[in-house]
Design a protein around this motif. Sequence first.
Motif, PDB file in Angstrom:
ATOM      1  N   LEU A  85     -46.083  23.041 -30.186  1.00 19.92           N
ATOM      2  CA  LEU A  85     -47.451  22.523 -30.184  1.00 19.92           C
ATOM      3  C   LEU A  85     -47.478  21.028 -29.918  1.00 19.92           C
ATOM      4  O   LEU A  85     -48.340  20.528 -29.164  1.00 19.92           O
ATOM      5  N   VAL A  86     -46.528  20.302 -30.530  1.00 20.87           N
ATOM      6  CA  VAL A  86     -46.454  18.854 -30.282  1.00 20.87           C
ATOM      7  C   VAL A  86     -46.141  18.582 -28.818  1.00 20.87           C
ATOM      8  O   VAL A  86     -46.746  17.707 -28.176  1.00 20.87           O
ATOM      9  N   GLY A  87     -45.178  19.318 -28.256  1.00 20.26           N
ATOM     10  CA  GLY A  87     -44.809  19.129 -26.855  1.00 20.26           C
ATOM     11  C   GLY A  87     -45.955  19.430 -25.918  1.00 20.26           C
ATOM     12  O   GLY A  87     -46.208  18.685 -24.959  1.00 20.26           O
ATOM     13  N   VAL A  88     -46.672  20.527 -26.185  1.00 21.62           N
ATOM     14  CA  VAL A  88     -47.822  20.876 -25.340  1.00 21.62           C
ATOM     15  C   VAL A  88     -48.902  19.806 -25.446  1.00 21.62           C
ATOM     16  O   VAL A  88     -49.553  19.450 -24.447  1.00 21.62           O
ATOM     17  N   GLY A  89     -49.117  19.289 -26.644  1.00 21.43           N
ATOM     18  CA  GLY A  89     -50.118  18.228 -26.826  1.00 21.43           C
ATOM     19  C   GLY A  89     -49.760  16.972 -26.048  1.00 21.43           C
ATOM     20  O   GLY A  89     -50.636  16.334 -25.437  1.00 21.43           O
ATOM     21  N   VAL A 134     -40.504  14.627 -21.887  1.00 23.20           N
ATOM     22  CA  VAL A 134     -40.482  16.069 -22.105  1.00 23.20           C
ATOM     23  C   VAL A 134     -39.050  16.602 -22.011  1.00 23.20           C
ATOM     24  O   VAL A 134     -38.629  17.454 -22.819  1.00 23.20           O
ATOM     25  N   ILE A 135     -38.286  16.111 -21.036  1.00 28.70           N
ATOM     26  CA  ILE A 135     -36.902  16.569 -20.881  1.00 28.70           C
ATOM     27  C   ILE A 135     -36.069  16.181 -22.104  1.00 28.70           C
ATOM     28  O   ILE A 135     -35.309  17.006 -22.654  1.00 28.70           O
ATOM     29  N   GLN A 136     -36.203  14.947 -22.537  1.00 26.18           N
ATOM     30  CA  GLN A 136     -35.453  14.504 -23.713  1.00 26.18           C
ATOM     31  C   GLN A 136     -35.911  15.245 -24.972  1.00 26.18           C
ATOM     32  O   GLN A 136     -35.093  15.575 -25.841  1.00 26.18           O
ATOM     33  N   TYR A 137     -37.183  15.515 -25.052  1.00 28.27           N
ATOM     34  CA  TYR A 137     -37.719  16.250 -26.201  1.00 28.27           C
ATOM     35  C   TYR A 137     -37.160  17.672 -26.241  1.00 28.27           C
ATOM     36  O   TYR A 137     -36.794  18.188 -27.307  1.00 28.27           O
ATOM     37  N   ALA A 138     -37.089  18.301 -25.054  1.00 27.60           N
ATOM     38  CA  ALA A 138     -36.547  19.660 -24.986  1.00 27.60           C
ATOM     39  C   ALA A 138     -35.055  19.668 -25.284  1.00 27.60           C
ATOM     40  O   ALA A 138     -34.557  20.551 -26.001  1.00 27.60           O
ATOM     41  N   MET A 139     -34.311  18.701 -24.760  1.00 28.01           N
ATOM     42  CA  MET A 139     -32.871  18.637 -25.009  1.00 28.01           C
ATOM     43  C   MET A 139     -32.560  18.348 -26.464  1.00 28.01           C
ATOM     44  O   MET A 139     -31.503  18.742 -26.984  1.00 28.01           O
ATOM     45  N   GLY A 140     -33.478  17.699 -27.158  1.00 24.87           N
ATOM     46  CA  GLY A 140     -33.295  17.412 -28.575  1.00 24.87           C
ATOM     47  C   GLY A 140     -33.747  18.546 -29.480  1.00 24.87           C
ATOM     48  O   GLY A 140     -33.775  18.372 -30.701  1.00 24.87           O
ATOM     49  N   GLY A 141     -34.111  19.664 -28.886  1.00 24.15           N
ATOM     50  CA  GLY A 141     -34.534  20.812 -29.675  1.00 24.15           C
ATOM     51  C   GLY A 141     -35.960  20.764 -30.146  1.00 24.15           C
ATOM     52  O   GLY A 141     -36.327  21.445 -31.108  1.00 24.15           O
ATOM     53  N   ALA A 186     -37.854  24.098 -30.325  1.00 26.47           N
ATOM     54  CA  ALA A 186     -37.182  25.169 -31.067  1.00 26.47           C
ATOM     55  C   ALA A 186     -38.087  25.810 -32.106  1.00 26.47           C
ATOM     56  O   ALA A 186     -37.816  26.923 -32.575  1.00 26.47           O
ATOM     57  N   SER A 187     -39.135  25.139 -32.487  1.00 24.63           N
ATOM     58  CA  SER A 187     -40.042  25.667 -33.504  1.00 24.63           C
ATOM     59  C   SER A 187     -41.461  25.693 -32.957  1.00 24.63           C
ATOM     60  O   SER A 187     -41.775  25.043 -31.953  1.00 24.63           O
TER      61      SER A 187
END
Length: 205
Positions: free
Chosen positions: A157-161, A141-148, A151-152
Amino acid sequence: MILAGLFATVLFLGLIVGDWLYFIRLAPDAVRYGCRVAARPDQWSGAAISTVREQFTPNGVLMLPHGVAWFYPELSQIAIRPQYRFFSKGFRTAWPMKGLIQLSSHDQALSALCVKRIPWSSALITFMWFALVSIGSLTFVIQYAMGGGFASLGGVLVGVGIIALAGLVVAFGLVTLALSYRLEDARLMKVYDELRDVLAKPISS
């Protein structure tokens, strides 16, 4: 690399099997072995340490309907363990349990403290699994957020899933652990109750 991996796998499985085999022993050198998970204090009315020994064989063993007990008179302790029979309706979980009952005289009764233990390998593997899932999910999750990734709307939705999926995996593990603990605890307490009933009966002359 393949041979090293196979050797590591065989060694890992060997350590688990060795841990379990040593855990189920009720010999004096192994009776305290295992990870303590709980303790149950109790009072045995009508029983005394002086009469407990008479219920056991000369070797200190007492076979019960659903388990076995081993008495250590010099320590005033009784080890108990359920019996797992092959081809029976019950099954063995990854968290088998045994108990060590510490006895002490108290008025006209015995004070009994049953310490419950599981194999160290079961405790360590369980901890490692939860740590791996939790830390791995948090890192992603941290890497996903740092990679933007957030941002959309689609990225959110993908992150929450992904977070929800990780939560489901952890929740499933917790439910499995809770149900297994209740099953093994019920098995151990059945043996405990059988032992208590035997010791409460008067000795026939």
